[in-house]
Design a protein around this motif. Structure first.
Motif, PDB file in Angstrom:
ATOM      1  N   HIS A 169      -3.206  28.139   0.478  1.00  0.00           N
ATOM      2  CA  HIS A 169      -3.150  29.542   0.909  1.00  0.00           C
ATOM      3  C   HIS A 169      -4.503  30.221   0.701  1.00  0.00           C
ATOM      4  O   HIS A 169      -4.983  30.939   1.589  1.00  0.00           O
ATOM      5  N   LEU A 170      -5.123  29.988  -0.441  1.00  0.00           N
ATOM      6  CA  LEU A 170      -6.432  30.597  -0.707  1.00  0.00           C
ATOM      7  C   LEU A 170      -7.486  30.075   0.272  1.00  0.00           C
ATOM      8  O   LEU A 170      -8.345  30.830   0.732  1.00  0.00           O
ATOM      9  N   LEU A 171      -7.402  28.797   0.593  1.00  0.00           N
ATOM     10  CA  LEU A 171      -8.333  28.234   1.570  1.00  0.00           C
ATOM     11  C   LEU A 171      -8.149  28.887   2.943  1.00  0.00           C
ATOM     12  O   LEU A 171      -9.119  29.177   3.647  1.00  0.00           O
ATOM     13  N   GLN A 172      -6.910  29.138   3.304  1.00  0.00           N
ATOM     14  CA  GLN A 172      -6.632  29.750   4.601  1.00  0.00           C
ATOM     15  C   GLN A 172      -7.153  31.184   4.680  1.00  0.00           C
ATOM     16  O   GLN A 172      -7.412  31.690   5.776  1.00  0.00           O
ATOM     17  N   THR A 173      -7.313  31.840   3.518  1.00  0.00           N
ATOM     18  CA  THR A 173      -7.843  33.204   3.521  1.00  0.00           C
ATOM     19  C   THR A 173      -9.369  33.214   3.417  1.00  0.00           C
ATOM     20  O   THR A 173      -9.972  34.285   3.259  1.00  0.00           O
ATOM     21  N   GLY A 174      -9.979  32.022   3.484  1.00  0.00           N
ATOM     22  CA  GLY A 174     -11.434  31.942   3.512  1.00  0.00           C
ATOM     23  C   GLY A 174     -12.100  31.724   2.175  1.00  0.00           C
ATOM     24  O   GLY A 174     -13.332  31.661   2.097  1.00  0.00           O
ATOM     25  N   ARG A 175     -11.321  31.579   1.114  1.00  0.00           N
ATOM     26  CA  ARG A 175     -11.936  31.353  -0.203  1.00  0.00           C
ATOM     27  C   ARG A 175     -12.363  29.894  -0.345  1.00  0.00           C
ATOM     28  O   ARG A 175     -11.683  28.981   0.138  1.00  0.00           O
ATOM     29  N   ARG A 176     -13.482  29.695  -1.033  1.00  0.00           N
ATOM     30  CA  ARG A 176     -13.996  28.344  -1.248  1.00  0.00           C
ATOM     31  C   ARG A 176     -14.359  28.087  -2.707  1.00  0.00           C
ATOM     32  O   ARG A 176     -14.323  26.955  -3.154  1.00  0.00           O
ATOM     33  N   ARG A 177     -14.721  29.107  -3.431  1.00  0.00           N
ATOM     34  CA  ARG A 177     -15.053  28.936  -4.862  1.00  0.00           C
ATOM     35  C   ARG A 177     -13.807  29.269  -5.680  1.00  0.00           C
ATOM     36  O   ARG A 177     -13.689  30.323  -6.294  1.00  0.00           O
ATOM     37  N   ILE A 178     -12.874  28.331  -5.653  1.00  0.00           N
ATOM     38  CA  ILE A 178     -11.557  28.560  -6.262  1.00  0.00           C
ATOM     39  C   ILE A 178     -11.520  27.900  -7.641  1.00  0.00           C
ATOM     40  O   ILE A 178     -11.651  26.681  -7.764  1.00  0.00           O
ATOM     41  N   ALA A 179     -11.341  28.697  -8.668  1.00  0.00           N
ATOM     42  CA  ALA A 179     -11.240  28.184 -10.047  1.00  0.00           C
ATOM     43  C   ALA A 179      -9.785  28.192 -10.492  1.00  0.00           C
ATOM     44  O   ALA A 179      -8.948  28.912  -9.932  1.00  0.00           O
ATOM     45  N   HIS A 180      -9.494  27.388 -11.495  1.00  0.00           N
ATOM     46  CA  HIS A 180      -8.126  27.291 -12.024  1.00  0.00           C
ATOM     47  C   HIS A 180      -8.117  27.605 -13.508  1.00  0.00           C
ATOM     48  O   HIS A 180      -8.918  27.057 -14.279  1.00  0.00           O
ATOM     49  N   ILE A 181      -7.221  28.504 -13.915  1.00  0.00           N
ATOM     50  CA  ILE A 181      -6.966  28.754 -15.338  1.00  0.00           C
ATOM     51  C   ILE A 181      -5.689  28.007 -15.671  1.00  0.00           C
ATOM     52  O   ILE A 181      -4.604  28.340 -15.184  1.00  0.00           O
ATOM     53  N   SER A 182      -5.813  26.976 -16.495  1.00  0.00           N
ATOM     54  CA  SER A 182      -4.691  26.067 -16.732  1.00  0.00           C
ATOM     55  C   SER A 182      -3.873  26.485 -17.939  1.00  0.00           C
ATOM     56  O   SER A 182      -4.308  27.278 -18.773  1.00  0.00           O
ATOM     57  N   ALA A 204     -10.013  19.281   0.223  1.00  0.00           N
ATOM     58  CA  ALA A 204     -10.881  20.221   0.939  1.00  0.00           C
ATOM     59  C   ALA A 204     -12.357  19.926   0.732  1.00  0.00           C
ATOM     60  O   ALA A 204     -13.213  20.604   1.298  1.00  0.00           O
ATOM     61  N   GLY A 205     -12.656  18.916  -0.098  1.00  0.00           N
ATOM     62  CA  GLY A 205     -14.048  18.564  -0.367  1.00  0.00           C
ATOM     63  C   GLY A 205     -14.758  19.598  -1.229  1.00  0.00           C
ATOM     64  O   GLY A 205     -15.988  19.748  -1.144  1.00  0.00           O
ATOM     65  N   LEU A 206     -14.006  20.284  -2.074  1.00  0.00           N
ATOM     66  CA  LEU A 206     -14.574  21.335  -2.908  1.00  0.00           C
ATOM     67  C   LEU A 206     -14.563  20.937  -4.372  1.00  0.00           C
ATOM     68  O   LEU A 206     -13.738  20.128  -4.818  1.00  0.00           O
ATOM     69  N   ALA A 224     -10.739  34.426 -17.399  1.00  0.00           N
ATOM     70  CA  ALA A 224     -11.284  35.092 -16.219  1.00  0.00           C
ATOM     71  C   ALA A 224     -12.587  35.814 -16.545  1.00  0.00           C
ATOM     72  O   ALA A 224     -13.541  35.775 -15.753  1.00  0.00           O
ATOM     73  N   SER A 225     -12.657  36.438 -17.709  1.00  0.00           N
ATOM     74  CA  SER A 225     -13.889  37.128 -18.114  1.00  0.00           C
ATOM     75  C   SER A 225     -15.055  36.154 -18.181  1.00  0.00           C
ATOM     76  O   SER A 225     -16.172  36.462 -17.748  1.00  0.00           O
ATOM     77  N   GLY A 226     -14.804  34.945 -18.728  1.00  0.00           N
ATOM     78  CA  GLY A 226     -15.847  33.935 -18.820  1.00  0.00           C
ATOM     79  C   GLY A 226     -16.304  33.458 -17.452  1.00  0.00           C
ATOM     80  O   GLY A 226     -17.500  33.264 -17.215  1.00  0.00           O
ATOM     81  N   LEU A 227     -15.352  33.284 -16.535  1.00  0.00           N
ATOM     82  CA  LEU A 227     -15.695  32.841 -15.184  1.00  0.00           C
ATOM     83  C   LEU A 227     -16.498  33.898 -14.433  1.00  0.00           C
ATOM     84  O   LEU A 227     -17.454  33.589 -13.718  1.00  0.00           O
ATOM     85  N   ILE A 228     -16.127  35.162 -14.611  1.00  0.00           N
ATOM     86  CA  ILE A 228     -16.818  36.252 -13.924  1.00  0.00           C
ATOM     87  C   ILE A 228     -18.254  36.401 -14.421  1.00  0.00           C
ATOM     88  O   ILE A 228     -19.170  36.735 -13.658  1.00  0.00           O
ATOM     89  N   ALA A 229     -18.448  36.121 -15.713  1.00  0.00           N
ATOM     90  CA  ALA A 229     -19.779  36.295 -16.311  1.00  0.00           C
ATOM     91  C   ALA A 229     -20.767  35.235 -15.856  1.00  0.00           C
ATOM     92  O   ALA A 229     -21.979  35.402 -16.032  1.00  0.00           O
ATOM     93  N   ARG A 230     -20.304  34.147 -15.277  1.00  0.00           N
ATOM     94  CA  ARG A 230     -21.201  33.084 -14.832  1.00  0.00           C
ATOM     95  C   ARG A 230     -21.944  33.504 -13.559  1.00  0.00           C
ATOM     96  O   ARG A 230     -21.497  34.386 -12.817  1.00  0.00           O
ATOM     97  N   GLY A 231     -23.058  32.840 -13.319  1.00  0.00           N
ATOM     98  CA  GLY A 231     -23.859  33.165 -12.141  1.00  0.00           C
ATOM     99  C   GLY A 231     -23.106  32.916 -10.843  1.00  0.00           C
ATOM    100  O   GLY A 231     -23.134  33.742  -9.930  1.00  0.00           O
ATOM    101  N   ASP A 232     -22.408  31.777 -10.745  1.00  0.00           N
ATOM    102  CA  ASP A 232     -21.687  31.429  -9.526  1.00  0.00           C
ATOM    103  C   ASP A 232     -20.225  31.861  -9.684  1.00  0.00           C
ATOM    104  O   ASP A 232     -19.337  31.049  -9.902  1.00  0.00           O
ATOM    105  N   ARG A 233     -19.995  33.146  -9.556  1.00  0.00           N
ATOM    106  CA  ARG A 233     -18.655  33.692  -9.777  1.00  0.00           C
ATOM    107  C   ARG A 233     -17.675  33.152  -8.732  1.00  0.00           C
ATOM    108  O   ARG A 233     -17.980  33.091  -7.540  1.00  0.00           O
ATOM    109  N   PRO A 234     -16.455  32.770  -9.163  1.00  0.00           N
ATOM    110  CA  PRO A 234     -15.464  32.310  -8.186  1.00  0.00           C
ATOM    111  C   PRO A 234     -15.007  33.464  -7.292  1.00  0.00           C
ATOM    112  O   PRO A 234     -15.033  34.635  -7.703  1.00  0.00           O
ATOM    113  N   ASP A 235     -14.601  33.122  -6.073  1.00  0.00           N
ATOM    114  CA  ASP A 235     -14.058  34.152  -5.191  1.00  0.00           C
ATOM    115  C   ASP A 235     -12.527  34.134  -5.187  1.00  0.00           C
ATOM    116  O   ASP A 235     -11.888  34.928  -4.490  1.00  0.00           O
TER     117      ASP A 235
END
Length: 353
Positions: A169-182, A204-206, A224-235
């Motif tokens: 679903h996220l891929l269909q909405t155009g997202r490519r930098r998809i991170a997972h919080i497990s 998806a080759g990602l 999420a705070s840690g992921l946002i603080a990184r240079g390559d923030r997930p979308d």
């Protein structure tokens, strides 16, 4: 005044103790005249059957044991609510215990219930069916672990398939930098959701990006705070459960980012609060109350047929339903009116796994 006994009732009605027992327990043939005489004696003497003695005589307690990894949070309260609704319809009571996510504590809780319950509903992601069979003995059991199942009857969620649906679903909405919080390590459901995420990303080759959580709101916020603080923030974030997803949503908003425009979020379970936060949370709906009711109904069937010849265990798989809400698409992009849910998948499958 001394409480009346079953012998007092028998003497007052001029019948045998066995006849009184048959009337009170609803077992065995008794004439209408004798039944009426016994019931009048029961009323006249104010006799109240002793529940403990009744349970011993019938080898039944009219009580079901429930073992859960935790009692905190909307998921478990909804699960217990479903079980309680079904138990009430069958005239049964529940004894609920928590294993605190520990296999040894789960085993101890099960041992403590032997002799006190007629059957068990067990959701212990750290206890396999072999260990459960050894601990529960001859008690009828329905396993709800959500992972691989063996010879015990079970109800499980297709966590892997649900996770794949979330990423697609996220891929269909155009997202490519998809991170997972497990979820927590060693938890079968968390591991299956992680596996589904990894599989969908690989297709998806990602690149997969995973941050550990523990199913709590705090861990979702921190991850999420840690992921946002990184240079390559997930979308986009696919989060292992709704509780963590709500924590992640707060972290996104606190960072001054917009959801879904800057970071889209998908959760898992569809607990009641998921539709109340803003934006409302896109999630994989699991009919939590329905699963609780179904598990209890199936256990009652096992209890009633426990003396029958063993049959092959039936494993039921619940297919999660993708519910699309505002956290993955702006309200203007959704075809239903604002606030409505878009339902994309779902169902239940019975059979061998």
């Amino acid at each position: 005044m001394k409480a009346a006994t079953i012998r007092d009732v028998a003497s007052h009605a001029a019948v045998s103790v066995a006849s009184v027992s048959r009337v009170l327990n609803g077992t065995g043939p008794v004439t209408a005249t004798t039944r009426e005489r016994i019931l009048k004696s029961v009323e006249a003497l104010g006799y109240v059957p002793h529940s403990g003695a009744r349970s011993l005589s019938m080898s039944r307690t009219d009580t079901v044991g429930v073992i859960l990894p935790d009692l905190f949070g909307e998921f478990f309260s909804e699960l217990i609510r479903g079980m309680d609704l079904a138990a009430r319809s069958h005239g049964l009571h529940l004894i609920v215990s928590s294993s605190h996510g520990d296999a040894d504590e789960a085993s101890a809780a099960i041992r403590s219930m032997r002799g006190r319950v007629d059957g068990l509903l067990v959701l212990s992601p750290h206890l396999d069916d072999f260990g459960l069979s050894a601990t529960a003995g001859r008690l009828p059991v329905i396993l709800m672990n959500g992972g691989e199942v063996g010879d015990l009857p079970s109800i499980s969620v297709d966590n892997r398939g649900g996770a794949i649906a979330a990423v697609e679903h996220l891929l269909q909405t155009g997202r490519r930098r998809i991170a997972h919080i497990s979820g927590p390590a060693g938890n079968l459901e968390a591991e299956a959701r992680l596996a589904g995420y990894a599989e969908a990303m690989a297709r998806a080759g990602l690149e997969a990006r995973v941050v550990d959580g523990d199913f709590t709101q705090t861990s979702g916020h921190q991850a999420a705070s840690g992921l946002i603080a990184r240079g390559d923030r997930p979308d986009a974030l696919f989060v292992g459960n709704d509780t963590m997803a709500i924590g992640a949503l707060l972290a996104v908003q606190e960072a001054g980012l917009r959801c879904p425009e800057d970071v889209a979020i998908v959760g898992f379970d569809d607990v009641p609060i998921a539709s109340l936060v803003r934006p409302a949370l896109t999630t994989l709906r699991v009919d939590i109350v329905g699963i609780g009711r179904r598990a209890l109904d199936r256990l009652v069937g096992l209890i009633r047929d426990k003396d029958a010849e063993p049959v092959e265990a039936v494993h039921e798989t619940v297919r999660p339903t993708l519910i699309v809400r505002g956290s993955t698409q702006p309200a203007s992009d959704l075809s239903p009116p604002t606030g409505a849910d878009t339902v994309l998948t779902g169902g239940i499958t019975l059979g061998k796994t």
